[in-house]
Motif scaffolding. Structure first.
Motif, short mmCIF file in Angstrom:
data_model
loop_
_atom_site.label_atom_id
_atom_site.label_comp_id
_atom_site.label_asym_id
_atom_site.label_seq_id
_atom_site.Cartn_x
_atom_site.Cartn_y
_atom_site.Cartn_z
N CYS A 1 0.84 -1.19 0.00
CA CYS A 1 0.00 0.00 0.00
C CYS A 1 0.88 1.24 0.00
O CYS A 1 1.98 1.25 0.57
N ALA A 2 0.42 2.30 -0.65
CA ALA A 2 1.10 3.59 -0.64
C ALA A 2 0.17 4.63 -0.03
O ALA A 2 -1.05 4.45 -0.01
N LEU A 3 0.74 5.72 0.44
CA LEU A 3 -0.03 6.86 0.91
C LEU A 3 0.24 8.05 0.00
O LEU A 3 1.40 8.38 -0.25
N TYR A 4 -0.84 8.66 -0.47
CA TYR A 4 -0.76 9.89 -1.25
C TYR A 4 -0.94 11.03 -0.25
O TYR A 4 -1.96 11.11 0.45
N ILE A 5 0.07 11.91 -0.18
CA ILE A 5 0.10 12.97 0.83
C ILE A 5 0.07 14.32 0.12
O ILE A 5 1.04 14.72 -0.53
N PRO A 6 -1.06 15.04 0.24
CA PRO A 6 -1.17 16.32 -0.46
C PRO A 6 -0.41 17.44 0.26
O PRO A 6 -0.03 17.31 1.43
N VAL A 7 -0.23 18.54 -0.45
CA VAL A 7 0.36 19.75 0.12
C VAL A 7 -0.42 20.14 1.37
O VAL A 7 -1.65 20.04 1.40
N GLY A 8 0.29 20.56 2.41
CA GLY A 8 -0.35 21.01 3.64
C GLY A 8 -0.54 19.93 4.68
O GLY A 8 -1.11 20.18 5.73
N VAL A 9 -0.04 18.75 4.39
CA VAL A 9 -0.17 17.63 5.32
C VAL A 9 1.24 17.18 5.72
O VAL A 9 2.08 16.90 4.86
N ALA A 10 1.49 17.15 7.04
CA ALA A 10 2.79 16.70 7.54
C ALA A 10 2.84 15.17 7.51
O ALA A 10 1.82 14.50 7.59
N HIS A 11 4.06 14.67 7.41
CA HIS A 11 4.27 13.23 7.26
C HIS A 11 5.41 12.78 8.16
O HIS A 11 6.42 13.46 8.30
N GLY A 12 5.23 11.62 8.77
CA GLY A 12 6.30 10.99 9.53
C GLY A 12 6.01 9.51 9.64
O GLY A 12 4.92 9.05 9.31
N PHE A 13 7.00 8.76 10.09
CA PHE A 13 6.77 7.32 10.27
C PHE A 13 7.70 6.76 11.31
O PHE A 13 8.71 7.36 11.67
N GLN A 14 7.34 5.57 11.79
CA GLN A 14 8.17 4.80 12.69
C GLN A 14 8.44 3.44 12.06
O GLN A 14 7.50 2.77 11.59
N ALA A 15 9.71 3.03 12.06
CA ALA A 15 10.06 1.70 11.55
C ALA A 15 9.56 0.64 12.52
O ALA A 15 9.84 0.70 13.72
N LEU A 16 8.81 -0.31 12.00
CA LEU A 16 8.29 -1.42 12.82
C LEU A 16 9.17 -2.65 12.73
O LEU A 16 8.93 -3.63 13.44
#
Length: 176
Positions: free
Chosen positions: A109-124
């Motif tokens: 699965c992918a995530l489409y992230i539009p302008v104005g939305v912050a993004h981060g992740f944690q490695a599982l």
């Protein structure tokens, strides 16, 4: 591909729809025309990869500002991550709300992230690899971030944070 709306307007989960046979499968993961049919950015000018050696590593929360604000398509190509989006658009119905999804090499699965939305992740997992497709070249002066544990964002990380960059630790709390 199948596009699934998230609670954050303009952000989508993008699922491949594999065609399987004895060899394995084949699946489309990106099509400019299918993205455009939903009014989404589909032309990406840059791709980047993030390799995360240790489980528990957190990257984020990152975003960029005009005139170099970025739209991203993010996919986990190795291991697994807990991916988080936070809506920073004051006029949005989901302002300061977050959405999280598991992105794994298995679910593709992918995530489409539009302008104005912050993004981060944690490695599982150890050795988690993330592929970013970005609609414009990176401009360092437009890069911004929020602290990963900012109480205004109400983001829950599923694992203890084991590794995080000094830059990510030093970001300020969100102020509108």
């Amino acid at each position: 591909m199948r596009f699934e709306e998230t609670p954050i307007p303009g952000a989508y989960r993008v699922w491949p729809e594999p065609l399987s046979d004895d060899r394995g499968f084949f699946a489309r993961t990106h099509c400019v025309e299918e993205f455009a049919a939903l009014g989404l950015v589909g032309a990406f000018a840059q791709s980047s990869v993030s390799f995360n050696a240790r489980r528990g590593t957190v990257r984020g929360m990152h975003f960029s500002v005009a005139p170099h604000a970025e739209t991203k398509l993010v996919r986990c190509t190795g291991g697994a991550i807990h991916d988080v989006l936070v809506d920073l658009r004051p006029d949005s119905a989901s302002y300061l709300k977050s959405f999280a999804a598991a992105l794994t090499q298995e679910n593709r699965c992918a995530l489409y992230i539009p302008v104005g939305v912050a993004h981060g992740f944690q490695a599982l997992t150890d050795a988690a690899e993330v592929l970013y497709m970005i609609d414009r070249p990176y401009v360092a002066g437009s890069a911004r971030g929020l602290r990963w544990n900012d109480p205004a964002l109400d983001v829950t990380w599923p694992e203890p944070v084991t590794v995080i960059a000094e830059r990510d630790l030093a970001y300020p709390d969100w102020t509108a």
